[in-house]
Design a protein around this motif. Structure first.
Motif, short mmCIF file in Angstrom:
data_model
loop_
_atom_site.label_atom_id
_atom_site.label_comp_id
_atom_site.label_asym_id
_atom_site.label_seq_id
_atom_site.Cartn_x
_atom_site.Cartn_y
_atom_site.Cartn_z
N HIS A 34 94.94 -54.49 -114.48
CA HIS A 34 95.89 -54.59 -113.37
C HIS A 34 95.76 -53.46 -112.36
CE1 HIS A 34 97.81 -57.28 -116.34
NE2 HIS A 34 98.28 -57.89 -115.27
N ARG A 109 101.08 -54.48 -108.02
CA ARG A 109 100.27 -54.34 -109.24
C ARG A 109 101.14 -53.88 -110.41
NH1 ARG A 109 94.99 -54.93 -108.33
NH2 ARG A 109 94.18 -54.65 -106.20
N ASN A 112 103.11 -56.87 -111.85
CA ASN A 112 102.25 -57.74 -112.67
C ASN A 112 101.91 -57.07 -114.00
OD1 ASN A 112 102.21 -59.65 -110.62
ND2 ASN A 112 100.37 -58.80 -109.67
N SER A 115 105.05 -57.03 -116.29
CA SER A 115 105.31 -58.36 -116.83
C SER A 115 104.35 -58.68 -117.97
CB SER A 115 105.18 -59.40 -115.72
OG SER A 115 105.37 -60.70 -116.22
#
Length: 573
Positions: A34, A109, A112, A115
């Motif tokens: 990521h 970023r 994401n 998560s």
């Protein structure tokens, strides 16, 4: 003649344990996926640099960048052996760590990554996601305030109004307190508007509906409650006066005193098996409606009228103490002694009494009467002045407690109104009270973030992106601590066992709920001795104690985590 070997000693401590835990969480791979780096990046990947930096941060309790490179340089063999990577101290220069912080400050970023990390840890550790606690704190820093910047002056929860600060919003899972969302905003912002964005990130991250969000009275905004209800989730929070109808609180109390409502007791089981009365209360429904996104959202809210037993007792003791102090100070105004002159005028005495009453907040709880006294006193003739009768004036105050008003005030203590839209079938009044009392989980998480072992405050970074990246990095460190604790407590509970030896002052003391800090502290003073000879290099690591071996077993790590550090090399490194 035999050559004298070169002897090197390196601290090992809890480093292998921390690195193994972070590899189990999949941190290096997730970070690399990521947060891609520039094509000219050389050496360790960003994921491994961040992971090893986290082990340094958790082991030392210091987030300053300048100490990481020398720390790594003194532990190269343990780091290389545990990670399987070619670790070099130059991978951890200030410039390289600064790049890590800038990468972590990227909002898209980070969202994401967070998560993906949440989904991975929830799945691997089988964490319950039914209940989430949300709260905020402030973190002060020795930084410069700029217009529109992150560091701003605001209401300081560190009691340092002289320092600029940032505000941190965090959501954690019940019952282990693992962070699932961490927001960083400028320090002057109010708490109320921060709940909706944080909760939205939790909803997007966990991908579930029907969760119960628990917060304090700052989450009680009508808009926040409406947004949660519109998303198909539930909330539980105390309602301040501004969120209740005029006279609602008094009417709810009158219903109790008139016997119109039956109070439901709330008990908690003590460690010795006995039950303790925590609270008592009842509930009543209130229809709600609020515009959300251009549409009107309607829902039914349960109002819980609850009296906390301990809170009521403590508040009563404090109230009676204030009344006693106020009376003592008012009666002292009548006393006359050396260096203490009586008050002459009623107006002056009234001001002094009013100040005392206001200071202790007992305006309606005490009665007082002011009296003006005039006493004639003969004065002899002196140097041509004739004899006369002078008048001595002084004022006194009589004080008594209004027992009726005091008892009425005592009866109101300890009561609080909570609001929730959770169905009563799955969240009774007693369960709601116990759920709210678990709010210490997020407070403990924020306390760890700001104090030991993460020591966020005071921050030693100046730039906004560095501060954001640092706080996010420390939120990952919080996850490491939480999951260590989660595994340890689960294993002890499953085996019905206890763990002794964690408390230096009382080694026989046993616990079923060890903290991650104490588990890691048990691995202090483990060292690696390296003897470099002309033909081979011998390594010796401190033998693990029975307590350390048992902790590794409880956490599910093999002993080879430490014993493999003793590998013999045919050639010196």
């Amino acid at each position: 003649m035999n050559a004298i070997p070169n002897i090197i000693t390196e601290r090992v401590d809890d480093i292998p344990l921390l690195l193994a835990q972070m590899q189990r969480m999949g941190l290096p791979a997730l970070l690399d996926a990521h947060f891609p780096t520039h094509g000219h990046w050389q050496g360790l990947s960003l994921g491994w640099v961040t992971t090893i930096w986290l082990s340094s941060l958790l082991s030392r309790g210091d987030h300053r960048l300048v100490h990481v490179e020398p720390w790594v340089g003194k532990r190269l063999w343990p780091l290389r052996t545990t990670t399987g990577q070619d670790v070099q101290s130059l991978d951890f220069t200030d410039d390289r760590l600064e790049i890590v912080l800038r990468r972590l400050s990227d909002d898209t970023r980070w969202a994401n990554f967070e998560s993906a990390l949440n989904q991975h840890t929830v799945r691997v550790y089988e964490l319950p996601t039914d209940r989430v606690h949300v709260d905020s704190t402030s973190a002060s820093a020795y930084a410069t305030v700029t217009e529109g910047g992150l560091f701003q002056f605001g209401h300081s929860k560190d009691y340092r109004p002289d320092l600029p600060q940032v505000k941190v919003m965090q959501a954690v899972l019940d019952p282990f307190g693992m962070p699932v969302a961490t927001d960083v905003v400028s320090g002057e912002r109010a708490d109320d508007p921060l709940y909706i964005p944080c909760i939205a990130r939790v909803q997007a991250s966990l991908g579930r509906r029907g969760l119960l969000y628990v917060g304090d009275c700052k989450m009680a905004s009508r808009e926040t409650r409406a947004v949660i209800a519109a998303a198909g989730d539930c909330y539980l929070c105390p309602l301040p006066q501004v969120q209740r109808a005029e006279g609602e609180f008094a009417a709810a109390l009158q219903a109790v005193w008139k016997g119109e409502r039956t109070l439901i007791p709330v008990f908690r089981e003590r460690p010795d098996g006995t039950s303790e009365l925590l609270a008592e209360g009842y509930e009543y429904p209130v229809p709600m409606s609020q515009a959300v996104g251009g549409a009107v959202q309607s829902w039914a809210e349960r109002r819980l009228m609850v009296r906390s037993v301990r809170h009521a007792q403590a508040a009563e003791a404090a109230l009676r103490a204030r009344v006693a102090k106020a009376m003592a100070q008012m009666e002292a105004l009548n006393q006359r002694g050396r260096g203490k002159k009586r008050v002459e005028e009623v107006s002056t005495l009234r001001q002094a009494v009013g100040a005392i009453v206001q200071r202790y907040g007992v305006e309606n709880l005490v009665w007082f009467r002011l009296t003006q006294h005039a006493t004639p006193r003969p004065v002899r003739a002196y140097r041509g002045r004739p004899a006369r009768i002078a008048e001595e004036r002084h004022a006194t105050v009589e004080v008594c407690v209004d027992e009726v008003a005091l008892e009425a005030a005592v009866r109101r203590l300890g009561w609080r109104v909570y609001g929730t839209n959770h169905p009563v079938e799955s969240l009774s009044l007693a369960q709601a009270v116990l759920a709210y009392r678990s709010a210490y989980l997020v407070e403990r998480s924020l306390g760890r973030l700001k104090g030991c072992p993460l020591s966020l405050t005071p921050m030693y970074v100046q730039r906004d992106d560095h501060a954001t990246g640092l706080i996010r990095l420390l939120s990952v460190a919080l996850r490491v601590l939480t999951l260590l604790e989660c595994v340890g407590r689960r294993q002890l509970a499953a085996a019905g066992a206890t763990l002794a030896g964690l408390y230096a002052g009382n080694p026989r003391r046993e616990t079923v709920r060890p903290t991650a800090e104490r588990l890691l502290e048990a691995f202090r003073d483990i060292t690696l001795t390296i003897m470099e000879g002309p033909q081979q290099t011998d390594r010796h690591v401190t033998a693990l104690s029975p307590l350390q071996q048992r902790i590794l077993g409880i956490l599910g790590f093999p002993l080879v985590l430490y014993t493999r550090l003793c590998t013999v090399s045919a050639e010196p490194p």
